[in-house]
Design an enzyme around this catalytic site. Structure first.
Site, short mmCIF file in Angstrom:
data_model
loop_
_atom_site.label_atom_id
_atom_site.label_comp_id
_atom_site.label_asym_id
_atom_site.label_seq_id
_atom_site.Cartn_x
_atom_site.Cartn_y
_atom_site.Cartn_z
N ASP A 187 22.17 -79.65 -38.69
CA ASP A 187 20.99 -79.69 -37.82
C ASP A 187 20.82 -78.32 -37.19
O ASP A 187 21.77 -77.77 -36.60
CB ASP A 187 21.15 -80.75 -36.74
CG ASP A 187 21.10 -82.17 -37.30
OD1 ASP A 187 20.81 -82.31 -38.51
OD2 ASP A 187 21.34 -83.11 -36.54
N ASP B 41 13.23 -93.08 -38.46
CA ASP B 41 14.13 -92.98 -37.32
C ASP B 41 13.73 -94.05 -36.32
O ASP B 41 12.58 -94.07 -35.85
CB ASP B 41 14.03 -91.59 -36.68
CG ASP B 41 14.19 -90.48 -37.72
OD1 ASP B 41 15.04 -90.64 -38.61
OD2 ASP B 41 13.48 -89.47 -37.62
#
Length: 246
Positions: free
Chosen positions: A8, A129
């Protein structure tokens, strides 16, 4: 089955968040390309990249870091975060990203996802998500009223290569994967599902192996982030577990 080590990206560095909160970022490596090389050296066959700044900004913000990773490794890379136009999708696929992950646009502009699938067969992944079972967008900053399964069903016949399902409440928390939610999603659609969020230890890797067998290919693999960085999971050992037939 695949393990997708997660890198990330925030301000050019490899970080991990807690429950998707940018203010709770821990820097694990100042050199994302070096981190990518370490994962590849351990035997991974894929890398999972997320441009966190891009997810909030709605455009690519960590381009230099992504390009340095692409130049450093020879395994396929999937990239998400801020990809909200066909031009941006085209750009990254042309630069060598194998698959792009579309999240916010899957909710807000589903026709773009379908058009991208037609233009780039086998190279489009939908990121779903969820917080409390409801789909979140804009870098997880906004929560919709749409159920994860309902969103997935929108793309059943669109040509989506896979769905990455992340339980935001568990992401970065080392709480264990929400396997029931993963199984429910895999039962709702025929698109392969990649589990993400909360991976804790080797027990989750073993659960992945068994569940992938039970669902006959509907579960493609698992994204692992903090558990790799903290040393709770050894990537080589995890890959060996998945290589054992059920």
């Amino acid at each position: 089955m695949n393990i997708y080590p997660a890198i990330d990206l925030k301000e050019g560095k490899a970080v991990r968040l807690l429950k998707g909160e940018m203010a709770k970022a821990t820097v694990f490596n100042d050199d994302p390309a070096a981190q990518a090389r370490d994962f590849v050296a351990a035997g991974c066959q894929w890398l999972h990249l997320v441009d966190l700044d891009g997810a909030f900004a709605g455009r690519s913000e960590n381009s230099q870091a992504v390009q340095s990773i692409l130049a450093s490794v020879d395994v396929p890379v999937q990239l998400g975060g801020g990809l909200r136009s066909m031009d941006n999708i085209d750009h990254w696929l042309e630069l060598g990203v194998r698959r792009v992950i579309l999240g916010t646009v899957a909710v807000k502009t589903p026709d773009l996802v379908k058009a991208a699938c037609k233009a780039h067969p086998g190279r489009i992944v939908v990121g779903i998500d969820a917080r409390g079972g409801k789909v979140a967008t804009e870098g997880w900053a906004q929560t919709s009223q749409m159920d994860a399964a309902d969103l997935a069903k929108r793309f059943e016949d669109a040509g989506v290569e896979a769905i990455i399902f992340t339980d935001i409440d568990r992401d970065g928390m080392l709480m264990g994967v929400n396997w029931q939610a993963v199984a429910d999603l895999a039962d709702a659609v025929t698109i392969p599902v990649i589990a993400s969020g909360g991976v804790r230890d080797m027990a989750d890797v073993e659960s992945l192996r068994l569940m992938a067998h039970k669902t006959t290919g509907r579960i493609d693999g698992m994204v692992i982030g903090r558990a790799l960085y903290d040393g709770a999971i050894d990537l080589r050992a995890a890959l060996e577990v998945l290589s054992v037939p059920c």
